[in-house]
Write a protein that holds these residues in place. Structure first.
Motif, PDB file in Angstrom:
ATOM      1  N   LYS A  37      -7.559  67.486 -29.365  1.00 25.62           N
ATOM      2  CA  LYS A  37      -7.426  66.581 -28.060  1.00 25.62           C
ATOM      3  C   LYS A  37      -8.604  66.579 -27.205  1.00 25.62           C
ATOM      4  O   LYS A  37      -9.408  65.780 -26.937  1.00 25.62           O
ATOM      5  N   ARG A  40     -12.222  66.729 -28.285  1.00 27.08           N
ATOM      6  CA  ARG A  40     -12.641  65.526 -29.184  1.00 27.08           C
ATOM      7  C   ARG A  40     -13.317  64.468 -28.191  1.00 27.08           C
ATOM      8  O   ARG A  40     -14.081  63.762 -28.152  1.00 27.08           O
ATOM      9  N   TYR A  41     -12.446  64.487 -26.928  1.00 25.01           N
ATOM     10  CA  TYR A  41     -12.855  63.304 -26.083  1.00 25.01           C
ATOM     11  C   TYR A  41     -14.156  64.017 -25.237  1.00 25.01           C
ATOM     12  O   TYR A  41     -14.895  63.137 -24.790  1.00 25.01           O
ATOM     13  N   LYS A  42     -14.089  65.318 -25.181  1.00 18.22           N
ATOM     14  CA  LYS A  42     -15.116  65.717 -24.413  1.00 18.22           C
ATOM     15  C   LYS A  42     -16.532  65.411 -25.201  1.00 18.22           C
ATOM     16  O   LYS A  42     -17.634  65.118 -24.840  1.00 18.22           O
ATOM     17  N   ALA A  44     -16.772  63.245 -27.619  1.00 25.26           N
ATOM     18  CA  ALA A  44     -17.245  62.036 -27.847  1.00 25.26           C
ATOM     19  C   ALA A  44     -17.785  61.271 -26.665  1.00 25.26           C
ATOM     20  O   ALA A  44     -18.752  60.417 -26.519  1.00 25.26           O
ATOM     21  N   ARG A  45     -17.350  61.745 -25.455  1.00 23.71           N
ATOM     22  CA  ARG A  45     -17.988  61.338 -24.096  1.00 23.71           C
ATOM     23  C   ARG A  45     -19.494  61.548 -24.044  1.00 23.71           C
ATOM     24  O   ARG A  45     -20.414  60.898 -23.575  1.00 23.71           O
ATOM     25  N   ASP A 118      -7.052  59.344 -35.489  1.00 24.01           N
ATOM     26  CA  ASP A 118      -7.626  60.124 -34.619  1.00 24.01           C
ATOM     27  C   ASP A 118      -9.094  60.420 -34.708  1.00 24.01           C
ATOM     28  O   ASP A 118      -9.710  61.497 -34.523  1.00 24.01           O
ATOM     29  N   ILE A 120     -12.991  60.566 -34.524  1.00 22.35           N
ATOM     30  CA  ILE A 120     -13.735  60.785 -33.230  1.00 22.35           C
ATOM     31  C   ILE A 120     -14.413  59.404 -32.993  1.00 22.35           C
ATOM     32  O   ILE A 120     -14.997  59.044 -31.754  1.00 22.35           O
ATOM     33  N   VAL A 123     -12.777  56.867 -31.061  1.00 20.73           N
ATOM     34  CA  VAL A 123     -12.431  57.431 -29.681  1.00 20.73           C
ATOM     35  C   VAL A 123     -13.949  56.957 -28.871  1.00 20.73           C
ATOM     36  O   VAL A 123     -13.956  56.277 -27.982  1.00 20.73           O
ATOM     37  N   LEU A 127     -14.701  54.117 -25.795  1.00 20.27           N
ATOM     38  CA  LEU A 127     -15.456  54.371 -24.685  1.00 20.27           C
ATOM     39  C   LEU A 127     -16.637  53.230 -24.493  1.00 20.27           C
ATOM     40  O   LEU A 127     -17.147  53.236 -23.368  1.00 20.27           O
TER      41      LEU A 127
END
Length: 672
Positions: A37, A40-42, A44-45, A118, A120, A123, A127
């Motif tokens: 979690k 993945r967000y780090k 992806a951002r 889930d 990436i 995600v 964004l």
């Protein structure tokens, strides 16, 4: 996540600091398993921020997994379509016709699945949901309002391409080719008529009747060659009986004998046709050139039918052999379609606005063709049928007909810039070729038709069961038969000229939006002399991996298209795959209106019906001395135009009239 996507994801990482790039790669491949979690967000951002900064946001509407994967490998992030555009099926999409509620149900299920995954990339897509996409790839142009796009948004379609991507548009506009370039459309495009007006129907009827006359001459020549024991042209000979000369004579004794006057009448029609081509009848009234009456035409046509179907023969046809041969030689010298005409007078009838071979039929009786069109009780606006001369003498491979799907890419209309793809593929019929049977399964090679049929058991086992070859495999086939050079010397350059000429005619009709591009699929059929004949041009050509051939080539052409339209914007010397620059026209200043508005000024002169007596001492009033010149609207005339003015006066920009398309490899940079 799509198959293999995790392995390719590393290619979509940052192109900046190598240490940061390696860290991101490790984060994608390893850390996702430890703390998925957070990482993945780090990751992806960071990828998304870089894509936003570099304007690498794209959107796709349609089933194009190769385009999606290729852009992702180059660091692009997809913005999902958050609306359901009106359903516009792919021109070759086999899902057309699925009930609307089933489509809606499938889309709801798909959206629900995307929310639960889930991946990436999903995600990253969330964004950029408020960002503007800079690259749009859609099935059809009408999916989005391209007029509302900003100048830096790329779109894979142009507006108003119906002049060459519809059957009726190509039919009408090809007649204007001699006004744009010094080329004869009859040398690469089978003559065609739109049966939506009475004038077009009459032109088709006149053509059908002329072909009847020339076919009678061909019968005489073919029959005489057969009697002499010479090999006749396969698919053209209609001799009654078979075997030796005595068997032929016995067969003829059981048939209806037709008078030699039939040949004389056919020769008369052909001579009149030659006179028209040589402009001998310019000052002759229309009534005097019409020749036969309607009853005489009907009688001639009926006798031709009986001759064609083996119900009759021409008595003493050998007496007319020399005259018929001489006339056919003259016709061949001025009409490049004499060879492909055959002698059965087969025409292919197509609904002007349909694709994938739907409702296309082959027919060889003019009354049945006109009856078919008349039976469709629609308005003249909607009742658009196209009738085109069928190529009766195609090149066959193992006695089987095929066509060629050839891709080309247009990246600009001013200057006209065309990229030609070096690879293409052949599509075979499932049935052996025969002119005795006019079933579409034999004569149409569309995969959308052939995939529903089983291969004929009598067809050659040397053909693949999936009915496709790559052009490379075709070249190998030619090489083994001692014709290896014909692809590079005849077929390939002729296809390039046909596309360049066709695009030149269409140039004034297309909306030349900058930052757009479009990939097209042209269909060709080869004659026995290996000359390619353009049949149609498709927008949104199918990219489905329906066979091993299309699985390879369709993916390859999509990747190479991205190289030309995306990579080349940054690096003009980058790899462009199998594309080659076909032509780049010098840029010109466009007039503020679409097309040209040429006129000829002068005073009309009329010939007096009879000689008038001399009138003297007449004072002309000043009003008569101030005669205003007569303005006559007319299109641009080209010098040395072989076919005369086209049927429809299509407008063109006068500043473009000097740009000509040369032949062969000199196409690149033409007009400079």
């Amino acid at each position: 996540m799509e198959p293999g996507e995790r392995k390719r994801l590393s290619s979509a990482s940052l192109e900046g600091d190598p240490r940061e790039e390696n860290k991101l790669k490790r984060g994608i491949s390893q850390d996702l398993t430890s703390s998925p979690k957070l990482d993945r967000y780090k990751i992806a951002r960071q990828l998304t921020e870089k894509a936003i900064k570099e304007k690498k946001i794209f959107s796709i509407y349609g089933h194009y997994p190769v385009i999606r994967a290729t852009l992702r490998r180059k660091g692009w992030v997809e913005k999902k379509f958050h609306f359901l555009p009106k359903v516009i099926p792919n021109a070759d999409d086999d899902s057309a016709g699925v009930p609307e509620h089933k489509c809606a149900e499938g889309k709801e299920n798909q959206e629900e699945a995307l929310e639960k995954t889930d991946d990436i990339h999903d995600v990253m897509s969330r964004l950029v949901k408020n960002e503007m996409p800079y690259f749009l790839w859609t099935i059809k142009r009408d999916v989005i309002d391209y007029h509302s796009l900003s100048c830096d948004q790329m779109l894979n379609h142009y507006g108003k391409t119906a002049s060459f991507t519809t059957k009726i548009g190509l039919c009408v506009n090809m007649r204007s080719l001699p006004w744009y370039v010094q080329a004869n459309p009859d040398s690469f495009f089978p003559r065609c008529y739109g049966l939506c007006t009475e004038s077009e129907k009459q032109e088709f009827l006149d053509d059908f009747r002329r072909t009847v006359a020339s076919s009678i001459l061909k019968w005489v020549v073919s029959h005489q060659n057969y009697s002499r024991g010479k090999p006749s042209i396969k698919g053209e000979a209609c001799e009654p009986g078979s075997g030796n000369k005595k068997a032929s004579e016995n067969a003829e004794s059981k048939l209806t004998g037709l008078s030699g006057q039939l040949v004389d009448t056919a020769c008369k029609v052909c001579q009149a046709y030659l006179g028209q081509l040589e402009h001998e009848g310019i000052d002759v009234s229309e009534d005097s050139t019409r020749g036969l009456t309607e009853d005489e035409w009907k009688d001639l046509t009926e006798q031709y039918y009986s001759l064609l179907h083996g119900e009759a023969f021409i008595s003493n046809s050998r007496n007319h052999f020399s005259q018929c041969q001489a006339l056919l030689n003259k016709i061949t010298s001025v009409n490049p379609q004499t060879e492909i005409d055959g002698l059965r007078n087969i025409w292919i009838i197509k609904p002007a606005a349909k694709s994938r071979g739907r409702d296309i039929v082959c027919m060889n009786r003019v009354e049945e063709i006109l009856e078919l069109v008349a039976a469709d009780h629609l308005s003249a606006k909607d009742n658009k049928w196209v009738v085109q001369k069928y190529i009766e003498t195609p090149l066959l491979i193992y006695d089987t007909k095929f066509d060629i799907r050839q891709w080309f890419l247009v990246t600009d209309w001013n200057p006209l810039t065309i990229w030609f793809y070096k690879e293409s593929y052949l599509r075979f019929s499932t049935q052996r070729f025969s002119l005795e049977n006019l079933d579409s399964a034999i004569h149409l090679c569309n995969n959308s038709i052939q995939k529903h049929l089983k291969n004929d058991k009598d067809r050659s086992p040397l053909l693949p069961y999936y009915n496709m070859w790559t052009s490379t495999r075709f070249r190998e086939y030619l090489q083994k038969r001692g014709r290896g050079a014909v692809w590079a010397s005849v077929i390939y350059p002729a296809m390039k000229r046909a596309i360049a000429n066709t695009m030149r005619v269409a140039q004034d009709h297309v909306e030349p939006r900058k930052n757009s591009f479009e990939l097209y699929g042209a269909d060709f059929i080869l004659g026995r002399d290996f000359q390619p004949w353009l049949i149609e041009i498709n927008s949104s050509p199918t990219m489905h991996a329906s066979t091993p051939v299309t699985a390879q080539l369709c993916a390859q052409v999509q990747e190479d298209t991205i190289k030309v339209v995306v990579d080349r914007r940054v690096d003009r010397n980058c790899d462009i795959g199998n594309f080659e620059l076909l032509c780049r026209q010098p840029a010109v200043d466009l007039s503020p209106f679409h097309g040209s508005d040429l006129c000829v000024e002068g005073v009309s002169v009329r010939r007096a019906k009879k000689q008038m007596p001399t009138i003297s001492n007449v004072n002309f009033s000043s009003s008569l001395l101030d005669i205003q010149p007569l303005k006559v609207r007319c299109p641009l005339a080209m010098p040395n135009q072989p076919l005369g003015p086209p049927h429809s006066a299509l407008q063109q920009d006068s500043k473009l009239k000097d740009a000509k398309i040369p032949s062969g490899h000199d196409l690149v940079g033409w007009g400079s």
